[in-house]
Every structure is written in C-alpha cells, then in structure tokens.
Write a protein that holds these residues in place. Structure first.
Motif, short mmCIF file in Angstrom:
data_model
loop_
_atom_site.label_atom_id
_atom_site.label_comp_id
_atom_site.label_asym_id
_atom_site.label_seq_id
_atom_site.Cartn_x
_atom_site.Cartn_y
_atom_site.Cartn_z
N SER A 294 0.82 -1.20 0.00
CA SER A 294 0.00 0.00 0.00
C SER A 294 0.86 1.26 0.00
CB SER A 294 -0.93 0.01 1.20
OG SER A 294 -0.18 0.05 2.39
N GLN B 115 -6.52 -0.75 -1.74
CA GLN B 115 -7.76 -0.78 -2.49
C GLN B 115 -7.81 -1.97 -3.45
OE1 GLN B 115 -8.97 3.14 -3.70
NE2 GLN B 115 -9.18 2.47 -5.77
N ILE B 116 -6.67 -2.38 -3.98
CA ILE B 116 -6.63 -3.49 -4.93
C ILE B 116 -7.02 -4.81 -4.27
CG2 ILE B 116 -4.15 -3.85 -4.57
CD1 ILE B 116 -3.97 -4.67 -7.49
N ARG C 236 -10.12 -6.88 -5.75
CA ARG C 236 -9.74 -8.11 -6.45
C ARG C 236 -9.97 -9.36 -5.60
NH1 ARG C 236 -3.58 -8.67 -7.85
NH2 ARG C 236 -3.59 -9.09 -5.62
N ARG D 166 -4.85 -7.26 -11.81
CA ARG D 166 -4.49 -5.90 -11.40
C ARG D 166 -4.88 -4.88 -12.47
NH1 ARG D 166 -0.35 -4.50 -7.66
NH2 ARG D 166 -0.02 -2.28 -7.70
N VAL E 172 -8.49 -3.93 -12.15
CA VAL E 172 -8.70 -3.08 -10.98
C VAL E 172 -8.29 -1.64 -11.31
CG1 VAL E 172 -7.96 -2.62 -8.61
CG2 VAL E 172 -8.47 -4.94 -9.32
N GLU E 173 -7.19 -1.47 -12.04
CA GLU E 173 -6.76 -0.14 -12.43
C GLU E 173 -7.78 0.52 -13.34
OE1 GLU E 173 -2.86 -0.52 -14.11
OE2 GLU E 173 -1.94 -0.93 -12.16
N CYS F 96 -10.63 1.75 -11.16
CA CYS F 96 -10.26 2.93 -10.37
C CYS F 96 -10.12 4.18 -11.22
CB CYS F 96 -8.96 2.66 -9.62
SG CYS F 96 -9.13 1.42 -8.34
N THR G 269 -7.72 7.32 -7.49
CA THR G 269 -7.43 6.48 -8.65
C THR G 269 -6.23 5.58 -8.42
OG1 THR G 269 -6.10 8.25 -9.61
CG2 THR G 269 -8.42 8.11 -10.28
N ASP G 270 -5.50 5.76 -7.34
CA ASP G 270 -4.36 4.92 -7.00
C ASP G 270 -4.87 3.58 -6.49
OD1 ASP G 270 -1.90 3.91 -6.34
OD2 ASP G 270 -1.71 5.08 -4.50
N THR G 271 -4.45 2.48 -7.14
CA THR G 271 -4.95 1.16 -6.73
C THR G 271 -4.37 0.70 -5.41
OG1 THR G 271 -3.21 0.08 -8.02
CG2 THR G 271 -5.34 0.41 -9.09
N THR G 272 -3.25 1.28 -5.02
CA THR G 272 -2.65 0.90 -3.74
C THR G 272 -2.95 1.91 -2.65
OG1 THR G 272 -0.58 1.97 -4.35
CG2 THR G 272 -0.79 -0.38 -4.86
#
Length: 123
Positions: free
Chosen positions: A31, A44-45, A49, A58, A61-62, A65, A78-81
């Motif tokens: 994260s 968030q990923i 997921r 991944r 997921v992007e 987002c 918008t950051d997946t982590t």
C-alpha cells in the motif's frame, strides 16, 4: 543497497488481516504511504480483487479505479494501492454498495453492507 522507499512486499511479510493466499504468487500489493502502520492499512486493490471479486487481475482493478467508480470516505482515489484504514467507508458508485472497513472476531477485515445514510457520517 538502493535508496528510497520499499516498493515490494512478499506474501510472507504481508499483514494477516489481508487474508491473501500464498499459492497465487510471490508478491503481495504494497500500500501507498499513510499515517497508519502497514498492518493497519488495506490497499484498495485487495478489496476489489480478492474480497469482492470484481476484477481478477491488477489491470482490471486499475481500469475500475481510473473510471472513478470507487470512493473512499466520499473521495475518489485512482491509485490502486491507496490505503483504506480502519472505519473508512468504501463506496462503489455503479452498484450503490457501501462497505465500512471493520475487523471481525479473527482480527481480519470483514465485509459488511451499510445503507447510504450510514455511509455519510464518520465516527
């Protein structure tokens, strides 16, 4: 030795509350930086997921987002982590679902549906 922040995290060192299975790969999502400790934040990923099964990869997921479908505490990230912390509310715009990040009795993050009225206020 390289300088800078650590960008990789192995499954062995991943926090237990993420409930990641070891057989899917060597690395776990790390994260982004936050004011909380690594064991207290939840990328968030992993939520999209592994828990909700909205996207198997991944990349998907992007794409979710980037389209601004997911909000954490009524803010689009918008950051997946991006790390969601304890008692943050994750809202999904397309489905109208709201989930607070709370612990269950085994000290893992549990999924719990709440109404949009409950999602509006913070404790």
């Amino acid at each position: 030795m390289t300088c800078g922040p650590k960008k990789h995290l192995k499954h062995v060192a991943a926090p237990e509350h993420g409930m990641l299975d070891i057989l899917t790969g060597v690395y776990a999502p790390y994260s982004s930086t936050s004011s909380h400790k690594l064991r207290e934040r939840f990328p968030q990923i992993i939520f999209l997921r592994n828990r909700l099964k909205y996207a198997p990869t991944r990349d998907e997921v992007e794409k979710i987002c980037v389209q601004n479908f997911v909000k954490i505490d009524s803010k689009v990230h918008t950051d997946t982590t991006y790390p969601a912390d304890f008692m943050d509310v994750i809202s999904i715009g397309k489905t109208g679902e709201n989930f607070p990040l709370i612990y269950d009795i085994k000290n893992c993050f549990a999924l719990h549906h709440i109404t949009p009225e409950e999602a509006n206020y913070q404790l």
